[in-house]
Write a protein that holds these residues in place. Structure first.
Motif, PDB file in Angstrom:
ATOM      1  N   ILE A   1       0.850  -1.198   0.000  1.00 30.88           N
ATOM      2  CA  ILE A   1       0.000   0.000   0.000  1.00 30.88           C
ATOM      3  C   ILE A   1       0.880   1.241   0.000  1.00 30.88           C
ATOM      4  O   ILE A   1       1.654   1.468   0.942  1.00 30.88           O
ATOM      5  N   TYR A   2       0.789   2.012  -1.051  1.00 34.27           N
ATOM      6  CA  TYR A   2       1.593   3.216  -1.219  1.00 34.27           C
ATOM      7  C   TYR A   2       0.779   4.409  -0.711  1.00 34.27           C
ATOM      8  O   TYR A   2      -0.257   4.744  -1.283  1.00 34.27           O
ATOM      9  N   GLY A   3       1.270   5.061   0.339  1.00 32.22           N
ATOM     10  CA  GLY A   3       0.454   6.078   1.003  1.00 32.22           C
ATOM     11  C   GLY A   3       0.857   7.521   0.754  1.00 32.22           C
ATOM     12  O   GLY A   3       0.322   8.432   1.392  1.00 32.22           O
ATOM     13  N   SER A   4       1.803   7.737  -0.164  1.00 32.68           N
ATOM     14  CA  SER A   4       2.192   9.124  -0.440  1.00 32.68           C
ATOM     15  C   SER A   4       1.475   9.645  -1.678  1.00 32.68           C
ATOM     16  O   SER A   4       1.320   8.922  -2.651  1.00 32.68           O
TER      17      SER A   4
ATOM     18  N   ILE B   1       2.517  -1.278   4.392  1.00 26.63           N
ATOM     19  CA  ILE B   1       1.931   0.044   4.134  1.00 26.63           C
ATOM     20  C   ILE B   1       3.022   1.094   4.347  1.00 26.63           C
ATOM     21  O   ILE B   1       3.809   0.992   5.295  1.00 26.63           O
ATOM     22  N   ALA B   2       3.059   2.069   3.457  1.00 26.11           N
ATOM     23  CA  ALA B   2       4.090   3.108   3.522  1.00 26.11           C
ATOM     24  C   ALA B   2       3.440   4.476   3.521  1.00 26.11           C
ATOM     25  O   ALA B   2       2.420   4.695   2.878  1.00 26.11           O
TER      26      ALA B   2
ATOM     27  N   LEU C   1       6.470   1.223   6.510  1.00 27.49           N
ATOM     28  CA  LEU C   1       7.606   1.999   5.987  1.00 27.49           C
ATOM     29  C   LEU C   1       7.271   3.479   6.089  1.00 27.49           C
ATOM     30  O   LEU C   1       6.149   3.882   5.776  1.00 27.49           O
ATOM     31  N   CYS C   2       8.270   4.286   6.502  1.00 23.18           N
ATOM     32  CA  CYS C   2       7.979   5.707   6.701  1.00 23.18           C
ATOM     33  C   CYS C   2       9.220   6.563   6.440  1.00 23.18           C
ATOM     34  O   CYS C   2      10.348   6.112   6.660  1.00 23.18           O
TER      35      CYS C   2
END
Ligand SMILES: Cc1cc2nc3c(=O)[nH]c(=O)nc-3n(C[C@H](O)[C@H](O)[C@H](O)COP(=O)(O)O)c2cc1C
Length: 192
Positions: A6-9, A81-82, A129-130
């Motif tokens: 899951i790409y959160g940016s 998830i990032a 990931l962050c």
């Protein structure tokens, strides 16, 4: 094994996108996995409106793009998830997505109370990931807590995180001495 990334940016090819790509690359090099990528920025999703529909029915009443994500979140054995840090939390886009997982949390409670089986412990694993721009000691406290409770809500065991400070410009992670390699290694270990 199904891995959902899951790409959160909202920033395409930004730091967390690159970290997630490396994580996925590591996973693919290690095991035969089925991969589904979710780019939250490409989904038309609204925030949870606290209507209470999922409390009663175990599904979300809002018929938007989140409906295509629910089955993947339920089926996945591995979820990464990032998100970038936005104001000491996850991005607004990622937060909408996480809030909407409330429907799966309510379904879990409903299944439990009605005696239906839920995923066996350890069967599903999650990773976070962050990336953030500053150096703050507590920079990742809030997003890590959010990630933990996101995974808990959807019945996934939280296995860890990789968080990198002092990454601001798009692609800055490419100049980091070890970040992408660490992501690759953790991705491989995640599916081992
Ligand atoms: C709206 C917004 C808020 C941000 N808030 C923070 C913050 O509170 N702390 C921080 O260290 N970085 C903050 N940043 C910087 C991003 O976390 C950083 O640029 C990150 O590397 C972006 O990752 P991405 O390229 O995957 O989007 C913010 C950036 C934006 C656009």
């Amino acid at each position: 094994m199904l891995l959902v990334a899951i790409y959160g940016s909202p920033r395409k090819n930004g730091n967390t996108d690159l970290m997630t790509d490396s994580f996925v690359e590591g996973a693919l090099s290690e095991a035969k996995i089925e991969l589904e990528k979710i780019y939250i920025r490409d989904l038309a999703i609204s925030g949870c409106v606290a209507c209470g529909y999922c409390d009663k029915h175990g599904v979300c009443a809002q018929k938007d793009d989140m409906q295509s994500a629910y089955p993947l979140l339920e089926k996945a054995e591995r979820i990464v998830i990032a998100s970038p840090i936005y104001f000491y939390g996850i991005s607004g886009q990622a937060k909408l997505f996480v809030d909407r997982s409330q429907a799966l949390f309510m379904r879990k409670l409903k299944n439990r109370s009605e005696g239906r089986p839920v995923a066996s412990p350890g069967a599903r694993k999650g990773f976070f990931l962050c990336a953030g721009a500053t150096k703050g000691k507590r920079l990742f406290d809030c997003p890590v807590l959010t990630a933990r409770y996101f995974f808990d809500a959807i019945d996934v065991d939280y296995t860890g995180e990789l968080c990198f400070r002092e990454l601001d410009e798009k692609g800055a992670v490419l100049s980091h001495p070890s970040a992408l390699e660490e992501c690759r290694k953790q991705g491989a270990a995640f599916v081992r």
